[in-house]
Design an enzyme around this catalytic site. Structure first.
Site, PDB file in Angstrom:
ATOM      1  N   HIS A 116      18.168 -29.637 -37.443  1.00  0.00           N
ATOM      2  CA  HIS A 116      17.222 -31.086 -37.123  1.00  0.00           C
ATOM      3  C   HIS A 116      16.371 -30.854 -36.363  1.00  0.00           C
ATOM      4  O   HIS A 116      16.487 -30.163 -35.084  1.00  0.00           O
ATOM      5  CB  HIS A 116      18.508 -31.861 -36.307  1.00  0.00           C
ATOM      6  N   HIS A 153      12.025 -31.879 -35.309  1.00  0.00           N
ATOM      7  CA  HIS A 153      10.655 -32.484 -35.346  1.00  0.00           C
ATOM      8  C   HIS A 153       9.492 -31.459 -35.097  1.00  0.00           C
ATOM      9  O   HIS A 153       9.265 -30.982 -34.258  1.00  0.00           O
ATOM     10  CB  HIS A 153      10.563 -33.639 -34.363  1.00  0.00           C
ATOM     11  N   ARG A 163       6.161 -32.558 -36.387  1.00  0.00           N
ATOM     12  CA  ARG A 163       5.085 -33.118 -36.075  1.00  0.00           C
ATOM     13  C   ARG A 163       4.061 -32.864 -37.382  1.00  0.00           C
ATOM     14  O   ARG A 163       4.512 -31.899 -38.248  1.00  0.00           O
ATOM     15  CB  ARG A 163       4.515 -33.051 -34.983  1.00  0.00           C
ATOM     16  N   ASN A 169       9.817 -38.219 -39.638  1.00  0.00           N
ATOM     17  CA  ASN A 169       9.312 -39.367 -38.924  1.00  0.00           C
ATOM     18  C   ASN A 169       7.893 -39.147 -38.448  1.00  0.00           C
ATOM     19  O   ASN A 169       7.609 -39.226 -37.192  1.00  0.00           O
ATOM     20  CB  ASN A 169      10.084 -39.967 -37.890  1.00  0.00           C
ATOM     21  N   LYS A 194      17.078 -39.181 -44.308  1.00  0.00           N
ATOM     22  CA  LYS A 194      17.285 -39.730 -43.108  1.00  0.00           C
ATOM     23  C   LYS A 194      17.338 -41.159 -42.731  1.00  0.00           C
ATOM     24  O   LYS A 194      16.257 -41.869 -43.132  1.00  0.00           O
ATOM     25  CB  LYS A 194      16.047 -38.998 -42.296  1.00  0.00           C
ATOM     26  N   HIS A 223      20.562 -41.210 -37.680  1.00  0.00           N
ATOM     27  CA  HIS A 223      20.395 -41.657 -36.332  1.00  0.00           C
ATOM     28  C   HIS A 223      21.388 -42.467 -35.984  1.00  0.00           C
ATOM     29  O   HIS A 223      21.067 -43.953 -36.300  1.00  0.00           O
ATOM     30  CB  HIS A 223      19.087 -41.970 -35.812  1.00  0.00           C
ATOM     31  N   HIS A 242      22.755 -35.505 -33.678  1.00  0.00           N
ATOM     32  CA  HIS A 242      22.723 -35.255 -32.065  1.00  0.00           C
ATOM     33  C   HIS A 242      23.934 -36.153 -31.695  1.00  0.00           C
ATOM     34  O   HIS A 242      23.603 -37.284 -30.900  1.00  0.00           O
ATOM     35  CB  HIS A 242      21.442 -35.784 -31.814  1.00  0.00           C
ATOM     36  N   ASP A 257      17.093 -30.887 -32.380  1.00  0.00           N
ATOM     37  CA  ASP A 257      16.424 -32.227 -32.117  1.00  0.00           C
ATOM     38  C   ASP A 257      15.257 -31.737 -31.312  1.00  0.00           C
ATOM     39  O   ASP A 257      15.004 -32.785 -30.350  1.00  0.00           O
ATOM     40  CB  ASP A 257      17.280 -33.345 -31.494  1.00  0.00           C
ATOM     41  N   HIS A 278       6.313 -34.222 -27.382  1.00  0.00           N
ATOM     42  CA  HIS A 278       5.538 -35.236 -27.243  1.00  0.00           C
ATOM     43  C   HIS A 278       4.530 -34.310 -25.994  1.00  0.00           C
ATOM     44  O   HIS A 278       5.110 -33.656 -25.303  1.00  0.00           O
ATOM     45  CB  HIS A 278       6.172 -36.240 -26.571  1.00  0.00           C
TER      46      HIS A 278
HETATM   47  O1  DOR Z   1      14.375 -38.381 -28.514  1.00  0.00           O
HETATM   48  C1  DOR Z   1      14.341 -38.519 -29.730  1.00  0.00           C
HETATM   49  N1  DOR Z   1      12.829 -38.106 -29.968  1.00  0.00           N
HETATM   50  N2  DOR Z   1      14.918 -39.025 -30.618  1.00  0.00           N
HETATM   51  C2  DOR Z   1      14.825 -39.454 -31.803  1.00  0.00           C
HETATM   52  O2  DOR Z   1      15.605 -39.690 -32.584  1.00  0.00           O
HETATM   53  C3  DOR Z   1      13.249 -39.086 -32.228  1.00  0.00           C
HETATM   54  C4  DOR Z   1      12.703 -38.136 -31.525  1.00  0.00           C
HETATM   55  C5  DOR Z   1      11.116 -37.975 -31.780  1.00  0.00           C
HETATM   56  O3  DOR Z   1      10.761 -38.036 -32.872  1.00  0.00           O
HETATM   57  O4  DOR Z   1      10.389 -37.934 -30.680  1.00  0.00           O
HETATM   58 ZN    ZN Z   2      15.503 -36.253 -34.075  1.00  0.00          ZN
END
Ligand code: DOR
Ligand code: ZN
Length: 351
Positions: A16, A18, A20, A44, A102, A139, A177, A250, A254
């Protein structure tokens, strides 16, 4: 009990992640690829990855972002929207692009505005996935604002997940998660149908950490960390040897400024420290001998993939990882960083 000073395991995978896109992808991908051989890539993006061609193109961009000396395989997922196309789901699986799909309940978390508003609206897509043997990654939080944020996972299990299992008897599901003892029990109760991923951060701290001495945005993610009893249930599950539980960081980058502000984003960037934190948790539990199952064996088994042959060694040593990672080009003229996750308790492992 004396601990070993090193542990050698098969190379782990992250089920899992991300990564980006654009400058964020360029800055983050290497950190996941340094630790893991394969990763399930969350879809996402903005806009979300819903088409086979989009996923194949995203997979190419990820491969280009990985330095040539690292071997890394991105495993792609389809973002389910209302009216998800059963033909596109089946075709992408057949063509070896989709590994899973997902489910984000609409507005549950970051970039979930296009998520699913009612399970009826994805029933045809889920039927196609059942036929194709394509797992559903969930999720697991309800979005009803009347449900307390700390109860959203437990309510989801009763209201959404249990009926979903019954309605789609051939569907394999990963509860992503997990943050509650109810989530752990739910996965344990459906051993042939379900898997559960557990993050390093949810194993390391409880909800008090988010508010210790002030509000601390780098401990904020969704699902939000719960009470200590839940953290302890997660630690027991991860270190139990039960093959239903496996590694999923996960990691969700950011930029620091979008977390340290009046309405900070949810997500924790843990890629540079993931295996070190997992090793710390397993060592604290006296279960280092079970780290390989959790990190390198149970996930491939769930997905029907071979375990990695290559071995890696973690050593007992002071954590050696950056506190921040720079993201060149994110905002022209401004030096942007991502803050790397660091638990409050010491991490005595290096990787
Ligand atoms: O805290 C999170 N950030 N939970 C998620 O499910 C998505 C993720 C994100 O994409 O930033
Ligand atoms: Zn996630």
């Amino acid at each position: 009990m004396s601990q070993p000073s090193s542990i050698t395991i098969r190379r782990p995978d992250d089920w899992h992640v991300h990564l980006r896109d654009g400058p964020m992808l360029a800055a983050c991908a290497v950190h996941t690829a340094r630790q893991f051989a394969r990763a399930i890539i969350m879809p996402n993006l903005v806009p979300p990855v819903t088409k086979v061609a989009e996923a194949a193109a995203y997979r190419d961009r990820i491969r280009k972002a990985i330095p040539a000396d690292l071997q890394f395989e991105p495993l792609m997922t389809c973002y389910l929207t209302d009216g998800a196309d059963p033909v596109e789901l089946a075709r992408g699986k057949k063509e070896g692009v989709w590994v899973a799909a997902k489910l984000y309940p609409a507005h549950a978390t970051t970039n979930s505005a296009h998520g699913v508003t009612s399970m009826d609206r994805v029933a045809k897509g889920l039927e196609a996935m059942e036929k194709a043997g394509m797992p559903l990654l969930v999720h697991g939080e309800v979005t009803d604002p009347d449900v307390d944020i700390f109860d959203r996972e437990a309510v989801f299990l009763d209201k959404v997940l249990f009926p979903l299992l019954k309605r789609h008897p051939g569907l394999k599901i990963v509860l992503e998660h997990i943050t509650t003892r109810e989530g752990v029990a739910f996965v344990e109760a459906h051993p042939d149908r379900m898997g559960g991923t557990i993050t390093p951060h949810h194993l390391s701290y409880n909800r008090n950490a988010i508010f210790k001495g002030g509000i601390r945005p780098h401990f904020y993610c969704l699902p939000i960390a719960k009470r200590e009893e839940h953290r302890l249930a997660l630690r027991r599950a991860a270190t139990s040897g039960n093959p239903a539980f496996f590694l999923g960081t996960d990691t969700a980058p950011h930029s620091t400024d979008t977390k340290e502000c009046a309405c900070g984003c949810a997500g924790i960037f843990n890629a540079p420290v993931a295996m070190q934190v997992y090793a710390q948790v397993f060592a604290e539990e006296g279960k280092l001998d079970r780290l390989e199952a959790f990190a390198s064996l149970n996930g491939p088994r769930f997905y029907g993939l071979p375990a990695n042959e290559e071995k890696v060694t973690l050593r007992a040593a002071t954590l050696d990882a950056p506190e921040t990672v720079e993201v060149p080009g994110l905002s022209p003229g401004l030096a942007k960083t991502i803050t790397v996750f660091r638990p409050d308790t010491p991490v005595g492992w290096s990787f």
